[in-house]
Design an enzyme around this catalytic site. Structure first.
Site: not given
Ligand code: DGL
Length: 293
Positions: A69, A204
């Site tokens: 992440c 992302c």
């Protein structure tokens, strides 16, 4: 056994590159679906949630956790590595946590992370690199700072895509996702007076799930860096120096998928992107749950 942590489904893009690259290694994935998306949350909250997730994976038997992440990495990785982990028994027992920004910057600049001053020929590169990320990732400025340290003449076009990760999570229609992607690309290009980026970082881990939409709307000459493959390359290098993290017990399942959300619902959503066969399990509360806020 290696842990992979993400706020939701995005880390599956990293996990899938890792399971392909390391078929002999066992992985435990934890998606913090109870709190997704992380991208607009305050930094301290992201740090707490990430620490709780990492600790759960440690308790579960993972000695190494990869933060799959960008938001958690940009906001929490350094804090966890320097302030939290060294004060815990986990450190003494050889546990570690690594992020995914460093290998991505290395790939984007073709410069090892340890090299923080511009070298030839990076010193003279005048490329444009677009970084698409969540609000918190872009606000951290980590990509722009780390790229410019190594390539001071590169123009970094930082574009916040505030709604995209959340829309991907809830399984929004392709047409809605496409509108968000198109607007993000227009925003990035406007920063350079309409000039296209030479390279694009989908910063992302949810975004590779809509890479086809980025590809459709970015100019053909813009190269999209594949972060999941970059992370797999980097982990391969890391494991060549720290082989003990890759060890697996004989009866260990090769893959466990955990969620802080509703397992049936999350498994159904994951199928949209990853096909059948992904069955999420609830966190084992006896092992320690990620607190609900
Ligand atoms: N997939 C995550 C990232 O890489 C987080 C997205 C979110 O939860 O907002 O940034």
């Amino acid at each position: 056994m290696i842990g992979v942590f993400d706020s939701g489904l995005g880390g599956l893009t990293v996990l899938s590159a890792l399971t392909r690259r390391f078929p002999e290694v066992s992985f435990v994935y934890l998606g913090d679906h109870a709190h997704v998306p992380y991208g607009d949350r305050p930094s301290e909250e992201i740090i707490d949630l990430t620490r709780a997730g990492v600790e759960h994976l440690f308790r579960r038997g993972c000695k190494l956790v990869v933060l799959g992440c960008n938001t958690a990495t940009a906001v929490a990785a350094r804090r966890l590595q320097t302030t939290w982990l060294p004060t815990t028994h986990w450190k003494a027992e050889g546990h570690n946590v690594v992020g995914i920004v460093a290998p991505t910057v290395e790939a984007a600049t073709q410069t090892p992370w340890a090299v923080t001053t511009p070298q030839y020929p990076q010193k003279f590169l005048t490329d444009r690199i677009a970084v698409f990320g969540t609000t918190r990732t872009i606000a951290s400025n980590v990509y722009a700072e780390e790229i410019r340290k190594r390539c001071p003449k590169v123009t970094v076009l930082q574009q916040i895509c505030s709604e995209l990760a959340g829309a991907i999570e809830v399984g929004a229609a392709d047409s809605d996702l496409e509108r968000l992607v198109e607007a993000s690309i227009a925003g990035a290009m406007a920063q350079a007076g309409g000039e296209p980026p030479h390279r694009a970082i989908l910063g992302c881990t949810h975004f590779p799930l809509v890479e086809h939409l980025f590809r459709r709307h970015l100019p053909p000459a813009t190269r999209i860096l594949s972060q999941p493959d970059i992370v797999a390359d980097s982990l391969e290098d890391y494991l060549s120096r720290h082989a003990h993290y890759a060890g697996a017990a004989a009866n260990e399942p090769r893959l466990v998928l955990l969620t802080t959300g509703d397992p049936a619902e999350i498994s159904a959503r994951a199928r949209v992107f990853a096909g059948d066969g992904l069955a999420f399990e609830p966190l084992d509360v006896a092992v320690g749950a990620v607190p609900r806020t």
